[in-house]
Design a protein around this motif. Sequence first.
Motif, PDB file in Angstrom:
ATOM      1  N   ALA A  67       0.850  -1.187   0.000  1.00  0.00           N
ATOM      2  CA  ALA A  67       0.000   0.000   0.000  1.00  0.00           C
ATOM      3  C   ALA A  67       0.885   1.235   0.000  1.00  0.00           C
ATOM      4  N   THR A  68       0.719   2.115  -0.992  1.00  0.00           N
ATOM      5  CA  THR A  68       1.656   3.226  -1.172  1.00  0.00           C
ATOM      6  C   THR A  68       1.037   4.599  -0.922  1.00  0.00           C
ATOM      7  N   GLN A  69      -0.248   4.683  -0.640  1.00  0.00           N
ATOM      8  CA  GLN A  69      -0.876   5.984  -0.416  1.00  0.00           C
ATOM      9  C   GLN A  69      -0.255   6.683   0.800  1.00  0.00           C
ATOM     10  N   PRO A  70       0.199   7.942   0.661  1.00  0.00           N
ATOM     11  CA  PRO A  70       0.774   8.657   1.802  1.00  0.00           C
ATOM     12  C   PRO A  70      -0.323   9.324   2.641  1.00  0.00           C
ATOM     13  N   ALA A  71      -0.877   8.580   3.560  1.00  0.00           N
ATOM     14  CA  ALA A  71      -1.949   9.103   4.413  1.00  0.00           C
ATOM     15  C   ALA A  71      -2.001   8.273   5.685  1.00  0.00           C
ATOM     16  N   LEU A  72      -2.266   8.907   6.818  1.00  0.00           N
ATOM     17  CA  LEU A  72      -2.230   8.222   8.100  1.00  0.00           C
ATOM     18  C   LEU A  72      -3.610   7.850   8.634  1.00  0.00           C
ATOM     19  N   GLY A  73      -4.647   8.047   7.850  1.00  0.00           N
ATOM     20  CA  GLY A  73      -5.970   7.575   8.255  1.00  0.00           C
ATOM     21  C   GLY A  73      -6.014   6.060   8.248  1.00  0.00           C
ATOM     22  N   VAL A  74      -6.705   5.489   9.232  1.00  0.00           N
ATOM     23  CA  VAL A  74      -6.766   4.028   9.335  1.00  0.00           C
ATOM     24  C   VAL A  74      -7.884   3.502   8.440  1.00  0.00           C
ATOM     25  N   ASP A  75      -7.566   3.359   7.185  1.00  0.00           N
ATOM     26  CA  ASP A  75      -8.480   2.772   6.219  1.00  0.00           C
ATOM     27  C   ASP A  75      -7.655   2.218   5.070  1.00  0.00           C
ATOM     28  N   ALA A  76      -8.315   1.490   4.167  1.00  0.00           N
ATOM     29  CA  ALA A  76      -7.584   0.872   3.059  1.00  0.00           C
ATOM     30  C   ALA A  76      -6.979   1.926   2.150  1.00  0.00           C
ATOM     31  N   SER A  77      -5.802   1.623   1.651  1.00  0.00           N
ATOM     32  CA  SER A  77      -5.106   2.525   0.744  1.00  0.00           C
ATOM     33  C   SER A  77      -5.870   2.692  -0.562  1.00  0.00           C
ATOM     34  N   THR A  78      -5.638   3.817  -1.228  1.00  0.00           N
ATOM     35  CA  THR A  78      -6.199   4.034  -2.566  1.00  0.00           C
ATOM     36  C   THR A  78      -5.127   3.874  -3.641  1.00  0.00           C
ATOM     37  N   GLN A  79      -3.895   3.569  -3.209  1.00  0.00           N
ATOM     38  CA  GLN A  79      -2.788   3.405  -4.140  1.00  0.00           C
ATOM     39  C   GLN A  79      -1.957   2.192  -3.720  1.00  0.00           C
ATOM     40  N   TYR A  80      -1.509   1.427  -4.725  1.00  0.00           N
ATOM     41  CA  TYR A  80      -0.715   0.220  -4.451  1.00  0.00           C
ATOM     42  C   TYR A  80       0.330   0.040  -5.533  1.00  0.00           C
ATOM     43  N   GLN A  81       1.309  -0.823  -5.239  1.00  0.00           N
ATOM     44  CA  GLN A  81       2.206  -1.337  -6.257  1.00  0.00           C
ATOM     45  C   GLN A  81       2.244  -2.850  -6.159  1.00  0.00           C
ATOM     46  N   PHE A  82       2.189  -3.500  -7.312  1.00  0.00           N
ATOM     47  CA  PHE A  82       2.395  -4.939  -7.432  1.00  0.00           C
ATOM     48  C   PHE A  82       3.781  -5.133  -8.017  1.00  0.00           C
ATOM     49  N   ILE A  83       4.636  -5.860  -7.292  1.00  0.00           N
ATOM     50  CA  ILE A  83       6.038  -6.002  -7.665  1.00  0.00           C
ATOM     51  C   ILE A  83       6.422  -7.480  -7.663  1.00  0.00           C
ATOM     52  N   ILE A  84       7.296  -7.863  -8.572  1.00  0.00           N
ATOM     53  CA  ILE A  84       7.846  -9.222  -8.572  1.00  0.00           C
ATOM     54  C   ILE A  84       9.367  -9.106  -8.604  1.00  0.00           C
ATOM     55  N   ILE A  85      10.024  -9.776  -7.647  1.00  0.00           N
ATOM     56  CA  ILE A  85      11.484  -9.885  -7.658  1.00  0.00           C
ATOM     57  C   ILE A  85      11.841 -11.367  -7.668  1.00  0.00           C
ATOM     58  N   MET A  86      13.083 -11.681  -8.023  1.00  0.00           N
ATOM     59  CA  MET A  86      13.493 -13.085  -8.137  1.00  0.00           C
ATOM     60  C   MET A  86      14.887 -13.273  -7.559  1.00  0.00           C
ATOM     61  N   SER A  87      15.128 -14.469  -7.023  1.00  0.00           N
ATOM     62  CA  SER A  87      16.391 -14.759  -6.356  1.00  0.00           C
ATOM     63  C   SER A  87      16.823 -16.196  -6.621  1.00  0.00           C
ATOM     64  N   PRO A  88      18.033 -16.432  -7.144  1.00  0.00           N
ATOM     65  CA  PRO A  88      18.535 -17.801  -7.261  1.00  0.00           C
ATOM     66  C   PRO A  88      18.854 -18.321  -5.867  1.00  0.00           C
ATOM     67  N   VAL A  89      18.369 -19.529  -5.549  1.00  0.00           N
ATOM     68  CA  VAL A  89      18.483 -20.017  -4.170  1.00  0.00           C
ATOM     69  C   VAL A  89      18.985 -21.459  -4.111  1.00  0.00           C
ATOM     70  N   GLY A  90      19.550 -21.778  -2.938  1.00  0.00           N
ATOM     71  CA  GLY A  90      19.879 -23.148  -2.587  1.00  0.00           C
ATOM     72  C   GLY A  90      18.868 -23.647  -1.576  1.00  0.00           C
ATOM     73  N   ASN A  91      19.274 -24.539  -0.664  1.00  0.00           N
ATOM     74  CA  ASN A  91      18.371 -25.080   0.337  1.00  0.00           C
ATOM     75  C   ASN A  91      17.962 -24.004   1.337  1.00  0.00           C
ATOM     76  N   TYR A  92      16.688 -24.056   1.768  1.00  0.00           N
ATOM     77  CA  TYR A  92      16.183 -23.091   2.731  1.00  0.00           C
ATOM     78  C   TYR A  92      16.829 -23.283   4.097  1.00  0.00           C
ATOM     79  N   TYR A  93      16.906 -24.547   4.534  1.00  0.00           N
ATOM     80  CA  TYR A  93      17.552 -24.851   5.803  1.00  0.00           C
ATOM     81  C   TYR A  93      18.980 -25.304   5.559  1.00  0.00           C
TER      82      TYR A  93
END
Length: 357
Positions: A143-169
Motif C-alpha cells: 500500500a503506497t498511499q501517503p496518508a495516516l488515516g486508518v483505512d484501506a489505501s487508494t494506491q498500491y504497487q504490485f512487484i515481482i522480484i526473483m532470487s537464485p536459491v539453494g536449500n532453505y535450511y
Amino acid sequence: MARSIDIQTTTKKKQKPLQHELGFGIHFTDHMFIMDYADDRGWHEPRIVPYQPIVLDPAAKVFHYGQTIFEGLKAFKTTEGKVLLFRPERNIQRLNRSNERLGVPALDEELALDALKSLIAVDQEWIPTEPGTSLYIRPFVIATQPALGVDASTQYQFIIIMSPVGNYYAEGVNPVKIFVESEYVRAVRGGIGEAKTAGNYAASLKAQEVAKEKGYSQVLWLDGVHRKYIEEVGSMNVFFKINGTVHTPALNGSILDGITRSSIIQLLQHWDIPVEESTMSIEDLFKDAKSGALEEAFGTGTAAVISPIGELNWLDEKLVISDGKTGEISGKLYDTLTGIQRGTIPDPFGWMVEVNI
C-alpha cells in the motif's frame, strides 16, 4: 487496462554468485516487475525495469498499517533447457485471496501470470541448475498511499522480484529439531492466518528467536484459543504419519492453504496411502509417539519442499521421531516432488507449466 508489458533492460548486469554459495534469498536478479494501482485508474503501467530500490513517502500506509501481501514460487531449468513453473496459477489465485482479506484490489490473474513469465524470460540466465537449487520468485503488493488515516489505501504497487536459491535450511533435507510454542500465538481463526501477509510472519519472529536460542530450527505452532491443537510448523504446513496413515491439521481459517500441502495430499492419495485432514492435539501426538504409533513427521512448503522433523520439544519433554532420521515417506515425497518440478520424472497431475523463452 493495457495488457502489453513495457520492458526496459539493464545496462549494468550483476555478477552472478557461485551456485554452491547461493544461500536463500540473498542474491537478486537483474530485473523486477512493477505495476501501479490508483482508484481512478485501476491497475496500470505494467513494466519490467532494472532491479532497483523502491522510493516511497514515509507516510505510505504499508509502513503504518501493514497492508501488504506476498507469494512465493519457484522456476526450474531441466537438463534439456526447458524452464518450468510449479502450479503458478495456484499462487496467483491465492495472491488474490490474500488481497481480498487485506482489502487490496484484485489483480488480473492472467496479466499477473504473464508478468511473471515475462520476467523469467528476461532473467532466464539466473536460473541455477545444480541439485537443490532453483529460481525463487517473490510477487508482492504494498500500500503506497501517503496518508495516516486508518483505512484501506487508494494506491498500491504490485512487484515481482526473483532470487537464485539453494536449500532453505542449512540442514538441507536432513531432519530438523522443532520447539513446540506454548506462549506466543501466530494467528487465530477470523484473523489473517490464512492470508499470506507480512503480519503473520512478524508475529512469528520472537518465538523463532527463542527457539533458536534453545538449539531448535523452528517452532511448532498451536492454536491461539486452546493452545493445544497443532496448526503449522514455522512457515510450513505439517504432516505426521501415525499407524500407517498420514495426518495433517485441517484448514480452519488460521492455517495457510499451502500449495505444496495440497500437492502432497494428492501424491499420497495417488500412492493409495491413507491421508486425513483433521484436528490434532499436541497431547495426543506425544501419546502416539510414546506408544510407537508415530512413525515420522515433516513440514511442507515452497521454500524447503519437504523438511523432515527429527525432534520435538514440548514443555521441556523431548520427543525423537524416526530415530532422528529422514522417514521413508518424507524421502519419497521429496524425491518425487522435486523430480516432477525438475522434469526428471513424469508429471501425472499436469502441475508443471513451461515458460516460453
